[in-house]
Design a protein around this motif. Structure first.
Motif, PDB file in Angstrom:
ATOM      1  N   SER A 130      58.034  28.190  -6.473  1.00 31.19           N
ATOM      2  CA  SER A 130      57.972  28.386  -5.021  1.00 31.19           C
ATOM      3  C   SER A 130      59.232  29.073  -4.507  1.00 31.19           C
ATOM      4  O   SER A 130      59.192  29.712  -3.450  1.00 31.19           O
ATOM      5  CB  SER A 130      57.765  27.057  -4.311  1.00 31.19           C
ATOM      6  OG  SER A 130      58.894  26.240  -4.450  1.00 31.19           O
ATOM      7  N   SER A 138      52.310  27.298  -0.745  1.00 29.44           N
ATOM      8  CA  SER A 138      51.201  26.519  -0.184  1.00 29.44           C
ATOM      9  C   SER A 138      50.224  26.079  -1.269  1.00 29.44           C
ATOM     10  O   SER A 138      49.729  24.948  -1.237  1.00 29.44           O
ATOM     11  CB  SER A 138      50.482  27.327   0.895  1.00 29.44           C
ATOM     12  OG  SER A 138      49.970  28.527   0.337  1.00 29.44           O
ATOM     13  N   LYS A 141      52.000  23.362  -3.331  1.00 31.87           N
ATOM     14  CA  LYS A 141      52.171  22.148  -2.525  1.00 31.87           C
ATOM     15  C   LYS A 141      50.833  21.436  -2.341  1.00 31.87           C
ATOM     16  O   LYS A 141      50.769  20.202  -2.374  1.00 31.87           O
ATOM     17  CB  LYS A 141      52.784  22.501  -1.173  1.00 31.87           C
ATOM     18  CG  LYS A 141      53.173  21.280  -0.353  1.00 31.87           C
ATOM     19  CD  LYS A 141      53.932  21.709   0.874  1.00 31.87           C
ATOM     20  CE  LYS A 141      54.275  20.538   1.750  1.00 31.87           C
ATOM     21  NZ  LYS A 141      55.289  19.675   1.169  1.00 31.87           N
TER      22      LYS A 141
END
Length: 172
Positions: A130, A138, A141
């Motif tokens: 990330s 996203s 996550k």
């Protein structure tokens, strides 16, 4: 709409307030991203660094573009993590992001057992991925890889055989 009409839907409410969308707008316009993208965080050698943790294990992970080679404590991942399930755990962030075989990983792991170390490496790879490609944050996550799994072994208490187990009761 007249005064005695009732509002049946949200579109009627928009018509009343005058917030109805104009007919000139096209519905295929690109949407703005909900959250602003973060900046790419790289070191002087062009690598992304992150720390992963799981149980008592701590992994320091460096990620750079390459052929997909993963090195753990100076050894290849097949040698260090002999069990295939542990190698699958490490590869999960790349599978979710769709970047399998595109990055080389160099990591050092200390503490804990092999399972905790594999989880720490997975956490570190997800963090570094990330940081290298903020657009992937996203997806990584949503899979839950950026959250540190805080479950650890409960400590032993005095007057107990283990953390919760009592000593065997003797009637006589």
């Amino acid at each position: 709409m007249s005064d005695n009409d009732t509002v049946q839907s949200l579109s009627d409410l928009k018509d009343l307030t005058g917030d109805a969308p104009e007919a000139t707008e096209t519905p295929n316009e690109p949407q703005q991203p909900a959250a602003p993208l973060r900046d790419q965080e790289l070191d002087a050698q062009g690598r992304a660094y992150a720390t992963g943790r799981r149980k008592d294990a701590v992994a320091r992970v460096w990620l750079k573009p390459g052929s997909g080679k993963i090195t753990v404590n100076g050894r290849d991942q097949e040698v260090y993590f002999a069990r295939p399930t542990l190698r699958l755990v490490i590869a999960q962030p790349f599978q979710v992001a769709g970047r399998a075989g595109q990055y080389d990983v160099v990591c050092t792991v200390t503490g804990g057992g092999l399972s905790g170390q594999a989880g720490a490496v997975k956490h570190g790879i997800a963090q570094a991925l990330s940081k290298y490609e903020p657009a992937l944050r996203s997806a990584v996550k949503a899979a839950g890889f950026l959250t540190r799994d805080s479950r650890v072994v409960e400590r032993k208490k005095y007057g107990r055989a283990k953390a919760r187990r009592s000593f065997q009761f003797s009637k006589r």
